[in-house]
Design a protein around this motif. Structure first.
Motif, PDB file in Angstrom:
ATOM      1  N   GLU A  57       0.822  -1.209   0.000  1.00 16.33           N
ATOM      2  CA  GLU A  57       0.000   0.000   0.000  1.00 16.33           C
ATOM      3  C   GLU A  57       0.857   1.260   0.000  1.00 16.33           C
ATOM      4  OE1 GLU A  57      -2.207  -0.794   3.480  1.00 16.33           O
ATOM      5  OE2 GLU A  57      -3.515  -2.291   2.532  1.00 16.33           O
ATOM      6  N   ALA A  58       2.059   1.165   0.559  1.00  9.71           N
ATOM      7  CA  ALA A  58       2.909   2.354   0.673  1.00  9.71           C
ATOM      8  C   ALA A  58       3.803   2.559  -0.535  1.00  9.71           C
ATOM      9  CB  ALA A  58       3.772   2.258   1.936  1.00  9.71           C
ATOM     10  N   LEU A  59       4.099   1.504  -1.284  1.00 14.88           N
ATOM     11  CA  LEU A  59       4.991   1.649  -2.429  1.00 14.88           C
ATOM     12  C   LEU A  59       4.266   2.366  -3.573  1.00 14.88           C
ATOM     13  CD1 LEU A  59       6.764  -1.836  -2.648  1.00 14.88           C
ATOM     14  CD2 LEU A  59       7.773   0.327  -1.900  1.00 14.88           C
ATOM     15  N   PRO A  60       4.873   3.395  -4.132  1.00 12.96           N
ATOM     16  CA  PRO A  60       4.233   4.146  -5.229  1.00 12.96           C
ATOM     17  C   PRO A  60       4.389   3.424  -6.565  1.00 12.96           C
ATOM     18  CG  PRO A  60       6.350   5.136  -4.727  1.00 12.96           C
ATOM     19  CD  PRO A  60       6.154   4.017  -3.728  1.00 12.96           C
ATOM     20  N   LEU A  61       3.790   2.248  -6.665  1.00 13.43           N
ATOM     21  CA  LEU A  61       3.902   1.455  -7.884  1.00 13.43           C
ATOM     22  C   LEU A  61       3.013   2.029  -8.983  1.00 13.43           C
ATOM     23  CD1 LEU A  61       3.823  -2.207  -6.477  1.00 13.43           C
ATOM     24  CD2 LEU A  61       5.823  -0.821  -7.052  1.00 13.43           C
ATOM     25  N   GLU A  62       3.483   1.945 -10.198  1.00 12.83           N
ATOM     26  CA  GLU A  62       2.710   2.384 -11.360  1.00 12.83           C
ATOM     27  C   GLU A  62       2.405   1.180 -12.249  1.00 12.83           C
ATOM     28  OE1 GLU A  62       5.331   5.243 -13.112  1.00 12.83           O
ATOM     29  OE2 GLU A  62       4.624   6.870 -11.818  1.00 12.83           O
ATOM     30  N   ASN A  63       1.358   1.321 -13.054  1.00 16.97           N
ATOM     31  CA  ASN A  63       0.969   0.277 -14.011  1.00 16.97           C
ATOM     32  C   ASN A  63       0.820  -1.082 -13.325  1.00 16.97           C
ATOM     33  OD1 ASN A  63       1.221   2.188 -16.161  1.00 16.97           O
ATOM     34  ND2 ASN A  63       3.439   1.848 -16.171  1.00 16.97           N
ATOM     35  N   THR A  64       0.107  -1.095 -12.215  1.00 17.35           N
ATOM     36  CA  THR A  64      -0.030  -2.324 -11.436  1.00 17.35           C
ATOM     37  C   THR A  64      -1.026  -3.288 -12.082  1.00 17.35           C
ATOM     38  OG1 THR A  64      -1.714  -1.314 -10.024  1.00 17.35           O
ATOM     39  CG2 THR A  64       0.574  -1.212  -9.263  1.00 17.35           C
ATOM     40  N   ARG A  65      -0.757  -4.553 -11.856  1.00 17.26           N
ATOM     41  CA  ARG A  65      -1.653  -5.618 -12.306  1.00 17.26           C
ATOM     42  C   ARG A  65      -1.440  -6.809 -11.384  1.00 17.26           C
ATOM     43  NH1 ARG A  65       3.036  -5.702 -15.041  1.00 17.26           N
ATOM     44  NH2 ARG A  65       3.941  -7.721 -15.688  1.00 17.26           N
ATOM     45  N   THR A  66      -2.392  -7.696 -11.349  1.00 21.37           N
ATOM     46  CA  THR A  66      -2.233  -8.915 -10.556  1.00 21.37           C
ATOM     47  C   THR A  66      -2.133 -10.109 -11.483  1.00 21.37           C
ATOM     48  OG1 THR A  66      -4.625  -9.203 -10.321  1.00 21.37           O
ATOM     49  CG2 THR A  66      -3.472  -7.985  -8.572  1.00 21.37           C
ATOM     50  N   GLU A  67      -1.392 -11.099 -11.038  1.00 20.69           N
ATOM     51  CA  GLU A  67      -1.207 -12.307 -11.832  1.00 20.69           C
ATOM     52  C   GLU A  67      -1.442 -13.520 -10.943  1.00 20.69           C
ATOM     53  OE1 GLU A  67       2.230 -14.323 -14.666  1.00 20.69           O
ATOM     54  OE2 GLU A  67       2.035 -12.133 -14.525  1.00 20.69           O
ATOM     55  N   SER A  68      -2.362 -14.359 -11.338  1.00 18.87           N
ATOM     56  CA  SER A  68      -2.632 -15.601 -10.618  1.00 18.87           C
ATOM     57  C   SER A  68      -1.657 -16.665 -11.104  1.00 18.87           C
ATOM     58  CB  SER A  68      -4.076 -16.038 -10.857  1.00 18.87           C
ATOM     59  OG  SER A  68      -4.347 -17.241 -10.168  1.00 18.87           O
ATOM     60  N   VAL A  69      -0.895 -17.235 -10.200  1.00 20.40           N
ATOM     61  CA  VAL A  69       0.141 -18.202 -10.559  1.00 20.40           C
ATOM     62  C   VAL A  69      -0.148 -19.532  -9.877  1.00 20.40           C
ATOM     63  CG1 VAL A  69       2.604 -18.708 -10.550  1.00 20.40           C
ATOM     64  CG2 VAL A  69       1.828 -16.334 -10.726  1.00 20.40           C
ATOM     65  N   SER A  70      -0.259 -20.585 -10.664  1.00 17.80           N
ATOM     66  CA  SER A  70      -0.372 -21.938 -10.121  1.00 17.80           C
ATOM     67  C   SER A  70       1.014 -22.562 -10.104  1.00 17.80           C
ATOM     68  CB  SER A  70      -1.318 -22.785 -10.969  1.00 17.80           C
ATOM     69  OG  SER A  70      -2.647 -22.292 -10.878  1.00 17.80           O
ATOM     70  N   THR A  71       1.320 -23.322  -9.079  1.00 22.95           N
ATOM     71  CA  THR A  71       2.645 -23.924  -8.960  1.00 22.95           C
ATOM     72  C   THR A  71       2.514 -25.413  -8.640  1.00 22.95           C
ATOM     73  OG1 THR A  71       3.190 -23.883  -6.584  1.00 22.95           O
ATOM     74  CG2 THR A  71       3.193 -21.762  -7.746  1.00 22.95           C
ATOM     75  N   PRO A  72       3.568 -26.188  -8.869  1.00 25.67           N
ATOM     76  CA  PRO A  72       3.539 -27.614  -8.499  1.00 25.67           C
ATOM     77  C   PRO A  72       3.520 -27.821  -6.984  1.00 25.67           C
ATOM     78  CG  PRO A  72       5.306 -27.137 -10.079  1.00 25.67           C
ATOM     79  CD  PRO A  72       4.796 -25.837  -9.584  1.00 25.67           C
ATOM     80  N   TYR A  73       3.650 -26.738  -6.239  1.00 23.62           N
ATOM     81  CA  TYR A  73       3.717 -26.815  -4.779  1.00 23.62           C
ATOM     82  C   TYR A  73       2.490 -26.190  -4.124  1.00 23.62           C
ATOM     83  CZ  TYR A  73       8.447 -27.945  -6.129  1.00 23.62           C
ATOM     84  OH  TYR A  73       9.536 -28.535  -6.727  1.00 23.62           O
ATOM     85  N   GLY A  74       1.401 -26.103  -4.880  1.00 23.29           N
ATOM     86  CA  GLY A  74       0.183 -25.525  -4.340  1.00 23.29           C
ATOM     87  C   GLY A  74       0.024 -24.069  -4.751  1.00 23.29           C
ATOM     88  N   GLU A  75      -0.983 -23.437  -4.174  1.00 22.58           N
ATOM     89  CA  GLU A  75      -1.277 -22.054  -4.510  1.00 22.58           C
ATOM     90  C   GLU A  75      -0.486 -21.098  -3.616  1.00 22.58           C
ATOM     91  OE1 GLU A  75      -3.221 -21.194  -7.151  1.00 22.58           O
ATOM     92  OE2 GLU A  75      -3.119 -23.370  -7.464  1.00 22.58           O
ATOM     93  N   PRO A  76       0.053 -20.003  -4.147  1.00 25.93           N
ATOM     94  CA  PRO A  76       0.727 -18.996  -3.313  1.00 25.93           C
ATOM     95  C   PRO A  76      -0.250 -18.387  -2.305  1.00 25.93           C
ATOM     96  CG  PRO A  76       1.156 -18.642  -5.648  1.00 25.93           C
ATOM     97  CD  PRO A  76       0.063 -19.665  -5.575  1.00 25.93           C
ATOM     98  N   SER A  77       0.299 -17.675  -1.357  1.00 25.16           N
ATOM     99  CA  SER A  77      -0.528 -17.051  -0.322  1.00 25.16           C
ATOM    100  C   SER A  77      -1.578 -16.124  -0.923  1.00 25.16           C
ATOM    101  CB  SER A  77       0.355 -16.267   0.652  1.00 25.16           C
ATOM    102  OG  SER A  77       1.242 -17.130   1.316  1.00 25.16           O
ATOM    103  N   GLU A  78      -1.221 -15.435  -2.001  1.00 24.94           N
ATOM    104  CA  GLU A  78      -2.127 -14.554  -2.739  1.00 24.94           C
ATOM    105  C   GLU A  78      -1.643 -14.470  -4.176  1.00 24.94           C
ATOM    106  OE1 GLU A  78      -4.902 -13.140  -1.880  1.00 24.94           O
ATOM    107  OE2 GLU A  78      -4.878 -13.402   0.322  1.00 24.94           O
TER     108      GLU A  78
END
Length: 286
Positions: free
Chosen positions: A13-34
């Motif tokens: 929330e504090a980082l002034p990121l630009e052009n943000t997007r989210t990416e859902s990533v599936s892995t062989p080790y389960g789902e990431p925390s988010e």
């Protein structure tokens, strides 16, 4: 370069990121925390992932360490800045001090510390658990980005306990007797997995309490949360400064950490296992 950041939602929330997007990533080790949040800061791509989930729903034991590191690797991250809340084992490191440790001691019991197994054996060096180049860079950023009232410390040993309970007094006194500096619950197996993924990894740890070794000191969630909130502004400033000043010619031994470490002949590794670890060691198995 893509810089990974692992920590709480207050950082993102504090980082002034630009052009943000989210990416859902599936892995062989389960789902990431988010989902991974990607954005740009000072011309650098940044990938952010909250270790415990957006609502802090994963315990230190149950956090999706393998999936989180694998997800960051899969979106192109080659270096990771981590954050941790820790207790102090030294009188001269009071709450609201920031520490960039260079060693760790593993006291965890119930966590998967490796991506490998199931037909592939990897023996990787781990004498320096945090990338020395990243430690130096984070420590310099901490010195430059904090005010005179914020104490910063480079170096020291982070003893990682299982949790989610805090230490007993006997354990806390034992850790102090060993000469260790801070105690927390989340740098292991994260640092081990980051090395196996050949990522340059270091952490900025914010001290929230004196653990229970100090006379009349009893760690409470209220105290931890209060000091963690007070540390947040300083940690955010350090991370932003570290990203803005990340050198393009940054060099890390972590980027070739798997070279010469695979103890299983390629032809003996099951196809299913080879597919699972291809992102990590594919180039070494060709």
């Amino acid at each position: 370069m893509t810089i990974g950041v692992i920590g709480g939602s207050g950082i993102y929330e504090a980082l002034p990121l630009e052009n943000t997007r989210t990416e859902s990533v599936s892995t062989p080790y389960g789902e990431p925390s988010e989902d991974v949040t990607l954005g740009e800061l000072a011309g650098n791509e940044v990938a952010f992932l909250p270790r415990h989930g957006e609502d802090h729903q994963h315990t230190p034991t149950d956090a999706q360490y393998r999936a989180n590191i694998y997800a960051l690797k899969s979106v192109g991250v080659d270096r990771v800045i981590s954050t941790n809340a820790v207790g102090s084992l030294r009188e001269d490191l009071p709450p609201q001090t920031l520490v960039v440790p260079d060693q760790t001691f593993d006291r965890t019991k119930h966590r998967s510390p490796t991506f490998f197994g199931d037909g592939i054996v990897v023996h990787m060096g781990f004498a320096e658990p945090y990338c020395p180049a990243m430690v130096d860079h984070l420590a310099s950023a901490a010195e430059a980005a904090t005010d005179a009232e914020t104490k910063t410390e480079q170096g020291g040993t982070y003893v990682c306990i299982e949790g989610p309970q805090y230490s007993t007094r006997a354990e806390s006194e034992f850790y102090r007797d060993q000469g260790w500096d801070v105690v927390g619950m989340t740098t292991i197996p994260e640092a081990k997995l980051a090395r196996e993924a050949e990522l340059s990894y270091a952490t900025i740890a914010g001290i929230t309490d004196y653990d229970v070794w100090k006379q009349d000191s009893e760690v409470t969630l209220e105290e931890v949360l209060e000091n963690a909130a007070a540390n947040q502004e300083s940690i955010n400033a350090v991370i932003e400064a570290a990203i803005r000043t990340m050198p393009e010619d940054f060099e890390s031994d972590a980027w070739s950490a798997l070279e010469g470490t695979i103890n299983t002949p390629t032809e003996a590794i099951p196809d299913e296992t080879r597919e699972r670890v291809d992102l990590l060691v594919g180039e070494y198995l060709e």
